[in-house]
Design an enzyme around this catalytic site. Structure first.
Site, PDB file in Angstrom:
ATOM      1  CG  ASP A  13      -1.654  -1.294   1.430  1.00  0.00           C
ATOM      2  OD1 ASP A  13      -2.057  -1.921   0.422  1.00  0.00           O
ATOM      3  OD2 ASP A  13      -1.805  -1.712   2.600  1.00  0.00           O
ATOM      4  CD  GLU A 198      -8.783  -3.135  -1.007  1.00  0.00           C
ATOM      5  OE1 GLU A 198      -9.463  -3.321   0.020  1.00  0.00           O
ATOM      6  OE2 GLU A 198      -7.778  -3.822  -1.293  1.00  0.00           O
ATOM      7  NE  ARG A 295       0.105  -7.185   0.556  1.00  0.00           N
ATOM      8  CZ  ARG A 295      -0.969  -6.645   1.132  1.00  0.00           C
ATOM      9  NH1 ARG A 295      -1.994  -6.260   0.397  1.00  0.00           N
ATOM     10  NH2 ARG A 295      -1.025  -6.494   2.449  1.00  0.00           N
TER      11      ARG A 295
END
Length: 337
Positions: A13, A198, A295
């Protein structure tokens, strides 16, 4: 010259802001217990930059678990971090037939110092979005003197885990009007695994507002979608927005990149737009994907065509080593002792 990737290992993110020649980086920490910042003069130096913890989760209460997706913004003469936090780590259903979600809400930190690593961060509390339900991934932008908040939230009357909403702001932690629904999961790619909209991010360029978001479950099916509007339109009118039925940025097995999404935008020193996002290098995830740390944050220049439209392209291959295991690395990317 291409940007070396990943720009930061094991940070999902990613949010990158370029301010007065300095790149500021924050992202979800894989332990979901803190908010961190890094700074560097070049994107490729963020991995080696010192990581500073500016805030830690509370021992109990609504900000005690699963600190997700912080974003750093400069609004007026102050710094703001928008983030999601929960009172527990348990998925739940808000109503019969509703999709199971976590219990997050959106919160804000403020720092009025010139240097966000030197000044004090003040908790401005929860953003009142109009109703209490799973809410996360807030971003903000200012256009023609109005600050807007865009975020993801569940409405139990709408099938799925989260929709996208927009509202004007009275100040950086208070809405000035009701939430307006912009997008809900409806296309096949948005409902692969989970029904999700999202991770919104906003780019204003060439008289247009480009609003990206992510959909589906967080494995290889995770992808980026797009809403667009004229910059001079009423952004609080859903009719001002056009939604692409297809994703604009998806997994690329040839590049070894899977589940690209939850992006932000920054720029090169020459003013080129840079797309920042996370992705994994494999599809087989052991255990709960939430706790898989690999990630990695990535970045690539986003070109535009002659009509001024983004040419999204594909995720670029890695040019730097990535970990072969799920061991948590030190902030500088080196293995622990």
């Amino acid at each position: 010259m291409p940007i070396p990737n990943p720009i930061v290992l094991q940070r999902a993110d990613p949010s990158v802001l370029r301010h007065e020649g300095t790149y500021w980086f924050t992202a979800s920490h894989p332990q979901y217990d803190r908010i961190v910042l890094r700074r560097a003069d070049r994107l490729e130096d963020l991995q080696a930059a010192e990581e500073v913890t500016i805030w830690e989760r509370h021992a109990d209460g609504p900000q005690s678990h699963l600190i997700w997706a912080p974003e750093l913004h400069r609004v007026g003469d102050a710094w703001y971090v928008y983030y999601a936090a929960a009172p527990d780590a348990v998925g739940r259903a808000d109503a019969p037939g509703a999709a199971e979600t976590f219990n997050h809400r959106v919160f804000v930190l403020e720092n009025t110092a010139a240097d966000p690593l030197a000044g004090a961060w003040t908790e401005r509390g929860q953003v009142d979005t109009g109703w209490e339900s799973f809410a996360l991934d807030a971003t903000t932008f200012v256009l023609d003197g109005t600050q807007y908040l865009v975020w993801a939230q569940q409405d139990v009357a709408v099938r799925g885990h989260s929709n996208l909403y927009i509202a004007p702001m009275a100040d950086p932690w208070t809405l000035a009007g009701p939430a307006v629904l912009l997008s809900r999961p409806e296309h096949d790619w948005e409902v692969a695994g989970f029904w999700v909209n999202e991770g919104p991010s906003v780019l204003v360029r060439g008289g247009r507002v480009w609003l990206t978001y992510s959909g589906a479950a967080t494995g290889p099916e995770y992808a980026m979608g797009l809403l667009t509007a004229d910059a001079g339109a009423d952004l609080l009118d859903p009719a001002s927005w056009t939604k692409s039925p297809d994703p604009v940025f998806v997994s690329d097995p040839d590049a070894g990149q899977y589940g690209p999404g939850h992006n932000s935008f920054t720029e090169t020193p020459d003013g080129e737009v840079v797309l920042v996002y996370h992705a994994r290098t494999y599809t087989q995830i052991e255990g709960d994907p939430l706790w898989d740390p690999n990630r990695h944050a990535r970045a690539q220049v986003l070109p535009f065509d002659a009509a001024g439209r983004p040419v999204w392209g594909r995720p670029v291959p890695d040019t730097r080593p990535v970990p072969a295991s799920t061991t948590l690395l030190r902030p500088d990317g080196t293995p622990p002792d």
